[in-house]
Design an enzyme around this catalytic site. Structure first.
Site, mmCIF file in Angstrom:
data_model
loop_
_atom_site.group_PDB
_atom_site.id
_atom_site.type_symbol
_atom_site.label_atom_id
_atom_site.label_comp_id
_atom_site.label_asym_id
_atom_site.label_seq_id
_atom_site.Cartn_x
_atom_site.Cartn_y
_atom_site.Cartn_z
ATOM 1 N N TYR A 166 0.842 -1.203 0.000
ATOM 2 C CA TYR A 166 0.000 0.000 0.000
ATOM 3 C C TYR A 166 0.878 1.254 0.000
ATOM 4 C CZ TYR A 166 -3.764 3.204 1.251
ATOM 5 O OH TYR A 166 -4.661 4.242 1.248
ATOM 6 N N HIS A 182 1.351 4.138 -3.078
ATOM 7 C CA HIS A 182 1.097 5.566 -2.847
ATOM 8 C C HIS A 182 2.368 6.405 -2.975
ATOM 9 C CE1 HIS A 182 -2.867 4.265 -1.609
ATOM 10 N NE2 HIS A 182 -3.229 5.537 -1.701
ATOM 11 N N TYR A 229 -3.638 16.172 1.571
ATOM 12 C CA TYR A 229 -4.219 14.834 1.671
ATOM 13 C C TYR A 229 -3.201 13.903 2.324
ATOM 14 C CZ TYR A 229 -6.976 10.814 -0.113
ATOM 15 O OH TYR A 229 -7.748 9.681 -0.246
ATOM 16 N N TRP A 282 -7.609 3.643 -10.719
ATOM 17 C CA TRP A 282 -6.899 3.563 -9.431
ATOM 18 C C TRP A 282 -7.613 2.588 -8.495
ATOM 19 C CZ3 TRP A 282 -2.290 4.732 -7.522
ATOM 20 C CH2 TRP A 282 -2.111 4.748 -6.141
ATOM 21 N N TRP A 283 -8.935 2.699 -8.435
ATOM 22 C CA TRP A 283 -9.689 1.777 -7.580
ATOM 23 C C TRP A 283 -9.437 0.319 -7.972
ATOM 24 C CZ3 TRP A 283 -15.152 4.464 -7.629
ATOM 25 C CH2 TRP A 283 -15.130 5.579 -6.784
#
Length: 104
Positions: free
Chosen positions: A18, A22, A41, A76-77
């Site tokens: 993860y 990112h 963010y 992306w999802w």
């Protein structure tokens, strides 16, 4: 400027993956978020539970979770779906949090 926070769930054993994904976030995704007023963010991980806590600021009433009709977001999802709890459309299961305190 609107502040938003929400939680998501990472599947066990995918903590490093993860972070890796990112760390190399797609430039077109980052540009889309900025173009839609999303800034500041951050995502935090509780390694014991796999719970992800996300915080962002946005202009207007929408945030990153409201961009699901974008092909970039959908891509992306799909890319992240194997390591997170997701809905049928591959969007992450995301629970909004109510702000109960803010110190400026």
């Amino acid at each position: 400027m609107r502040r938003q926070a929400f939680v998501m769930q990472l599947k066990k054993g995918y903590e490093e993956e993860y972070k890796k994904r990112h760390d190399s976030i797609w430039p077109e995704l980052k540009a889309l978020l900025k173009e839609n007023g999303v800034s500041d963010y951050s995502i935090f991980l509780d390694r014991d539970s796999g719970r992800l806590f996300a915080f962002q600021k946005s202009e207007g009433e929408s945030g990153s979770q409201d961009l699901g009709s974008s092909p970039i977001i959908q891509k992306w999802w799909a890319y992240m779906a194997d390591i997170m709890d997701t809905n049928e459309d591959n969007s992450p299961v995301s629970l909004p949090l109510e702000e109960v305190f803010h110190m400026d």
